[in-house]
Design a protein around this motif. Structure first.
Motif, short mmCIF file in Angstrom:
data_model
loop_
_atom_site.label_atom_id
_atom_site.label_comp_id
_atom_site.label_asym_id
_atom_site.label_seq_id
_atom_site.Cartn_x
_atom_site.Cartn_y
_atom_site.Cartn_z
N GLN A 98 3.42 7.48 -13.91
CA GLN A 98 4.88 8.16 -14.51
C GLN A 98 5.23 8.61 -13.29
O GLN A 98 6.07 9.60 -13.43
CB GLN A 98 4.82 9.11 -15.60
CG GLN A 98 4.01 8.29 -16.86
CD GLN A 98 4.63 7.24 -17.40
OE1 GLN A 98 5.70 7.26 -17.96
NE2 GLN A 98 4.13 6.05 -17.52
N ASP A 99 4.93 8.61 -12.10
CA ASP A 99 5.25 9.27 -10.73
C ASP A 99 6.02 8.41 -9.78
O ASP A 99 5.85 7.14 -9.78
CB ASP A 99 3.91 9.90 -10.25
CG ASP A 99 4.50 11.21 -9.36
OD1 ASP A 99 5.74 11.37 -9.07
OD2 ASP A 99 3.69 11.74 -8.65
N ILE A 100 6.47 8.92 -8.78
CA ILE A 100 7.09 8.13 -7.74
C ILE A 100 6.08 7.90 -6.62
O ILE A 100 5.53 9.06 -6.13
CB ILE A 100 8.33 8.67 -7.19
CG1 ILE A 100 9.37 8.83 -8.19
CG2 ILE A 100 8.85 7.95 -6.17
CD1 ILE A 100 10.33 7.51 -8.67
N VAL A 101 5.83 6.90 -6.11
CA VAL A 101 5.43 6.64 -4.84
C VAL A 101 6.02 5.84 -3.87
O VAL A 101 7.07 5.29 -4.05
CB VAL A 101 3.96 5.71 -5.03
CG1 VAL A 101 3.00 6.38 -5.87
CG2 VAL A 101 4.31 4.58 -5.77
N SER A 102 5.67 6.05 -2.54
CA SER A 102 6.66 5.40 -1.63
C SER A 102 5.72 4.62 -0.67
O SER A 102 4.49 5.09 -0.21
CB SER A 102 7.19 6.66 -0.69
OG SER A 102 7.86 6.02 0.38
N ILE A 105 3.60 -3.74 -1.99
CA ILE A 105 4.02 -2.59 -1.26
C ILE A 105 2.68 -1.85 -0.83
O ILE A 105 1.78 -1.57 -1.62
CB ILE A 105 4.66 -1.55 -2.38
CG1 ILE A 105 6.13 -2.46 -2.65
CG2 ILE A 105 5.16 -0.59 -1.52
CD1 ILE A 105 6.63 -1.57 -3.71
N ASP A 106 2.62 -1.74 0.64
CA ASP A 106 1.52 -1.00 0.90
C ASP A 106 1.73 0.59 0.75
O ASP A 106 2.61 1.19 1.28
CB ASP A 106 1.52 -1.45 2.59
CG ASP A 106 0.43 -0.73 3.42
OD1 ASP A 106 -0.56 -0.21 2.73
OD2 ASP A 106 0.45 -0.96 4.55
N LEU A 107 0.66 1.00 0.16
CA LEU A 107 0.80 2.51 0.07
C LEU A 107 -0.22 3.37 1.05
O LEU A 107 -0.58 4.54 0.72
CB LEU A 107 0.33 2.89 -1.48
CG LEU A 107 1.36 2.04 -2.62
CD1 LEU A 107 0.60 2.58 -3.95
CD2 LEU A 107 2.60 2.61 -2.52
N GLY A 108 -0.85 2.87 1.78
CA GLY A 108 -1.63 3.25 2.84
C GLY A 108 -3.17 3.15 2.20
O GLY A 108 -3.95 1.79 3.11
N LYS A 109 -3.77 3.59 1.49
CA LYS A 109 -4.95 3.17 1.03
C LYS A 109 -5.19 2.12 0.22
O LYS A 109 -6.32 1.23 0.02
CB LYS A 109 -5.78 4.38 0.20
CG LYS A 109 -5.91 5.88 1.15
CD LYS A 109 -6.74 6.78 0.07
CE LYS A 109 -6.75 8.00 0.91
NZ LYS A 109 -7.44 9.18 0.08
N THR A 110 -3.90 1.55 -0.35
CA THR A 110 -4.43 0.31 -1.27
C THR A 110 -2.75 -0.22 -1.36
O THR A 110 -1.93 0.31 -0.76
CB THR A 110 -4.57 0.63 -2.70
OG1 THR A 110 -5.04 -0.44 -3.37
CG2 THR A 110 -3.81 1.69 -3.52
N GLU A 162 10.17 -2.39 5.13
CA GLU A 162 11.16 -1.79 4.66
C GLU A 162 10.49 -0.58 3.85
O GLU A 162 9.51 -1.08 2.98
CB GLU A 162 12.13 -2.63 3.72
CG GLU A 162 13.36 -1.52 3.06
CD GLU A 162 14.04 -2.24 2.12
OE1 GLU A 162 15.20 -1.66 1.84
OE2 GLU A 162 13.79 -3.28 1.97
N ARG A 163 10.76 0.67 3.87
CA ARG A 163 10.23 1.87 3.05
C ARG A 163 11.09 1.59 1.60
O ARG A 163 11.98 1.84 1.72
CB ARG A 163 10.05 2.96 3.72
CG ARG A 163 9.60 4.23 2.86
CD ARG A 163 9.28 5.40 3.47
NE ARG A 163 7.88 5.28 4.67
CZ ARG A 163 6.68 5.26 4.24
NH1 ARG A 163 6.28 5.31 2.97
NH2 ARG A 163 5.98 4.95 5.04
N VAL A 164 9.98 1.73 0.69
CA VAL A 164 10.89 1.67 -0.72
C VAL A 164 9.94 2.74 -1.48
O VAL A 164 8.95 3.01 -1.51
CB VAL A 164 10.86 0.47 -1.33
CG1 VAL A 164 11.90 -0.52 -0.66
CG2 VAL A 164 9.60 -0.04 -1.64
N LYS A 165 10.79 3.26 -2.44
CA LYS A 165 10.24 4.35 -3.60
C LYS A 165 10.18 3.21 -4.96
O LYS A 165 10.81 2.60 -5.33
CB LYS A 165 11.04 5.37 -3.68
CG LYS A 165 10.85 6.31 -2.67
CD LYS A 165 11.88 7.69 -2.93
CE LYS A 165 11.57 8.72 -1.73
NZ LYS A 165 12.68 9.53 -1.84
#
Length: 347
Positions: free
Chosen positions: A136-140, A153-158, A177-180
């Motif tokens: 229920q949160d936003i990730v980028s 979508i690449d979140l860094g660690k996963t 491209e960066r997306v939320k």
């Protein structure tokens, strides 16, 4: 690599991967025991002692003291045991150091394999625990690739999976491209954590406003309801307990900058911000914005409202293909029957 180097390497891996050092030592102990047993075809009851400060590894076997030895792997004669400890008797247990001078090739491979496996498990656990708390949160992240219409979508660690059902209609995704995105669900699978995200969920609108509007973050302004048809239009109802704070103005921001930032993130989706009210008449009048309302009749038992608007506002109140009225109904939880003044007089 000697034990000192091995332990130093372990510390570095632990630090680099963000994995608890104790977990790594447990993995090392399990690896050494597995390696020793495999290399010696042994069923001995063995354990490892690790001196982290001195970088010393020792392997010990626990054996039963017996009169006549039947299994040298698990038993030791009283005669031999007395050389270790003169106070031992038959039936006691004795601990013997069995650290090999050099680990064999198979033992080393086994140790490495177990460490790698435990490391992978620990890393997966760290990632799962981090993201399960962000549901229920936003990730980028960065758009990585597309497979079977799923966007990864690449979140860094996963990486996160954006399924086609959770994508904004007609939105194009470019690689790097960066997306939320809004975290829908985090599953712990045998292949590691799977993170499912959405860009079309109404919760995304709510979280974007919470991130962009300090008054919402601080609890001064509350988001009471959100209705959304992703990619086209959303409505958000806001309220402030503080009479000096205009909730709509706070969400719009200076020169419209706050809401415009959110519109840009959603690639031009229109957003109507309206005042929430306990009074259904007032609330529904606001929800039908940008249309002006002449009157609202409330049929509370049926949860229906009959709304009259000026003749020139009817198409605006209903919206293209009924969208404005539909979103207002979702926002308020009331069924809305809209008529123009001419239609209402003709009844």
């Amino acid at each position: 690599m000697d034990s000192v180097e091995f332990l130093e390497a372990l510390k570095e891996i632990s630090k680099e991967k963000g994995v608890n050092e104790d977990i790594m030592y447990e993995a090392l102990e399990a690896a050494l025991i597995a390696g020793y047993k495999k290399d010696n075809s042994s069923a001995e009851n063995v354990y490892v002692e690790v001196n982290k400060d001195k970088g010393v590894l020792k392997l010990f076997a626990v054996k039963d003291v017996v009169k006549d030895v039947e299994d040298i792997k698990t038993q030791i004669s009283l005669e031999e045991a007395l050389k270790v400890n003169p106070s031992l008797n038959v039936g006691d247990k004795v601990t013997l150091e069995v650290t090999p001078k050099k680990f064999g090739r198979i033992a080393a491979q086994t140790a490495k394999g177990v460490v790698v496996q435990r490391l992978r498990e620990a890393e997966r656990s760290v990632v799962y625990n981090e993201f399960v708390n962000r549901e229920q949160d936003i990730v980028s992240g960065l758009v990585q690739r597309m497979e079977n219409k799923n966007i990864f979508i690449d979140l860094g660690k996963t990486e996160a999976i954006l399924p086609p059902t959770e994508q904004i209609p007609n939105e194009q995704y470019k690689q790097a491209e960066r997306v939320k995105a809004f975290v829908l669900e985090v599953k712990n699978t045998s292949k590691g954590p799977q993170i499912f995200v959405s860009r079309s969920h109404p919760g995304m609108i709510k979280r974007l406003f919470e991130l962009e509007v300090p008054e919402i973050f601080d609890g001064i302004v509350q988001i009471k309801s959100v209705s959304r048809e992703a990619g086209y239009r959303s409505k958000i109802a806001v309220y402030s307990k503080d009479p000096d704070v205009d909730p709509v103005g706070a969400c719009v921001g200076p020169k419209g900058m706050r809401v415009q930032t959110i519109v840009n993130e959603l690639k031009g989706e229109k957003i109507d911000i309206v005042n929430w009210s306990e009074d259904p008449k007032e609330y529904i009048s606001q929800a039908l914005s940008p249309a002006k309302v002449v009157s609202v009749e409330v049929l509370a038992d049926e949860k229906i409202t009959r709304v009259v608007v000026p003749d020139n506002q009817l198409s605006l109140a209903i919206g293209k293909e009924g969208q404005n009225a539909r979103l207002a109904a979702k926002l308020t939880g009331w069924k809305i029957d809209i008529k123009s003044e001419s239609q209402a007089k003709g009844e």
